[in-house]
Design an enzyme around this catalytic site. Structure first.
Site, short mmCIF file in Angstrom:
data_model
loop_
_atom_site.label_atom_id
_atom_site.label_comp_id
_atom_site.label_asym_id
_atom_site.label_seq_id
_atom_site.Cartn_x
_atom_site.Cartn_y
_atom_site.Cartn_z
N ASP A 18 50.75 -33.79 70.28
CA ASP A 18 50.77 -35.14 69.98
C ASP A 18 51.89 -35.60 69.09
OD1 ASP A 18 50.40 -37.97 70.37
OD2 ASP A 18 48.39 -38.05 69.30
N HIS A 35 60.09 -35.02 73.71
CA HIS A 35 59.25 -34.33 74.35
C HIS A 35 60.27 -32.92 74.82
CE1 HIS A 35 56.42 -37.16 75.39
NE2 HIS A 35 57.07 -37.82 76.07
N LEU A 129 48.67 -12.79 77.35
CA LEU A 129 48.27 -14.06 76.97
C LEU A 129 48.04 -15.06 78.25
CD1 LEU A 129 48.40 -15.83 73.80
CD2 LEU A 129 49.63 -17.18 75.57
C1 FPP Z 1 52.28 -36.83 73.09
O1 FPP Z 1 53.26 -37.25 72.49
C2 FPP Z 1 52.90 -35.53 74.23
C3 FPP Z 1 52.65 -35.81 75.33
C4 FPP Z 1 52.07 -36.84 76.21
C5 FPP Z 1 53.51 -34.68 76.47
C6 FPP Z 1 53.35 -33.24 76.12
C7 FPP Z 1 54.66 -32.55 76.68
C8 FPP Z 1 55.20 -31.69 76.01
C9 FPP Z 1 55.20 -30.92 74.64
C10 FPP Z 1 56.53 -31.27 76.51
C11 FPP Z 1 56.72 -30.15 77.58
C12 FPP Z 1 55.25 -29.58 77.57
C13 FPP Z 1 55.23 -28.32 78.41
C14 FPP Z 1 54.30 -27.44 78.51
C15 FPP Z 1 56.57 -28.10 79.32
P1 FPP Z 1 53.45 -38.69 72.41
O2 FPP Z 1 54.52 -38.93 73.56
O3 FPP Z 1 52.10 -39.27 72.75
O4 FPP Z 1 53.83 -38.96 71.11
P2 FPP Z 1 53.52 -40.44 70.30
O5 FPP Z 1 52.23 -40.50 70.25
O6 FPP Z 1 54.14 -39.97 68.90
O7 FPP Z 1 54.15 -41.56 70.99
#
Ligand code: FPP
Length: 232
Positions: A18, A35, A129
């Site tokens: 997050d 992201h 893994l």
């Molecule tokens: C949360 O941050 C993250 C996500 C909803 C997406 C997770 C995706 C990645 C880490 C990138 C790609 C992953 C892979 C496995 C290729 P948020 O957008 O909710 O952040 P915020 O709460 O600060 O708005």
């Protein structure tokens, strides 16, 4: 600390990644830049987990609730996922990573489903893994899916083991440790069934800043926890 022996390295660690959006905002960048930086943190975490002797890493990549985000963010996230799946499928043999994907297939586009199926089948014999990507994942949906599978078999009464056997990845042990970054302290529909006795580790670090040092801090915290499983 406790008088009992320290916990061994967890076999299975799950992570709620997050804070990508806030990381980008702090830098006046579009959310997708967060992201992209988050995808780099995924690679660092994979390496750190492997180095520490963790066998299974479950990462919450996209929840069933994430469909409510702006369409261009969703498109960007899926593009990133496709690229990551392609790269992991190519590199997996080299690193011995076995890829699993947990979540509902509907309404993922056929192009993504084909990539997932290819990535999973072409890495299934790898013994390094296990990377379990929770994608279009919701824990309540997962439990409902298990219940419906049992009803379809004609069961009128189920055991705990029956439900465990019909989760998306029944072969995986429950995660001993669940990490959530960015200072939020909730499960957000992640692994509700499997988290019954998991230890939780929350850190204010935003996901794109997560690295081996942070991962090892979480393992160190876990090592010192007293795990009683309802006993004394
Ligand atoms: C949360 O941050 C993250 C996500 C909803 C997406 C997770 C995706 C990645 C880490 C990138 C790609 C992953 C892979 C496995 C290729 P948020 O957008 O909710 O952040 P915020 O709460 O600060 O708005």
């Amino acid at each position: 600390m406790s008088e009992t022996a320290a916990n061994p390295v967890p076999q299975h660690v799950a992570v709620i990644m997050d804070g990508n959006g806030r990381w980008a905002k702090e830098r006046h960048l579009p959310r997708l830049a967060g992201h992209n930086a988050g995808a780099k943190a995924v690679e660092r975490t994979l390496k750190a987990a492997k180095k520490a002797g963790v066998k299974i890493l479950t990462l919450y990549a996209f929840s069933t609730e994430n469909w409510s985000r702006p369409q261009d963010e969703i498109n960007g996230l899926f593009k990133l996922l496709e690229q990551t799946l392609d790269r992991y499928t190519q590199d997996a043999a080299k690193h011995g990573v076995r890829l699993l994907v947990s979540g509902a297939r509907e309404p993922l586009p056929p192009s993504i489903l084909a990539k997932i199926d290819h990535a999973v089948s072409s890495t299934q014999a790898n013994t390094g893994l296990t990377l379990n990507l929770a994608l279009n994942y919701g824990a309540r949906q997962e439990i409902l899916h298990a219940v419906n599978a049992l009803l379809a078999q004609g069961k009128t009464q189920a055991t705990l083991q029956d439900i465990s056997n019909h989760l998306y990845q029944p072969q995986l042990p429950d995660p001993e440790l669940i990490i959530r970054t960015s200072g939020e302290e909730r499960l957000s529909n992640f692994l509700l069934w499997q988290a019954a006795y998991s230890e939780f580790y929350f850190t204010p670090v935003l996901w794109p800043d997560f690295d081996e040092t942070e991962f090892n801090k979480a393992l160190a915290a876990y090592r010192g926890r007293k795990r009683r499983f309802g006993g004394v």
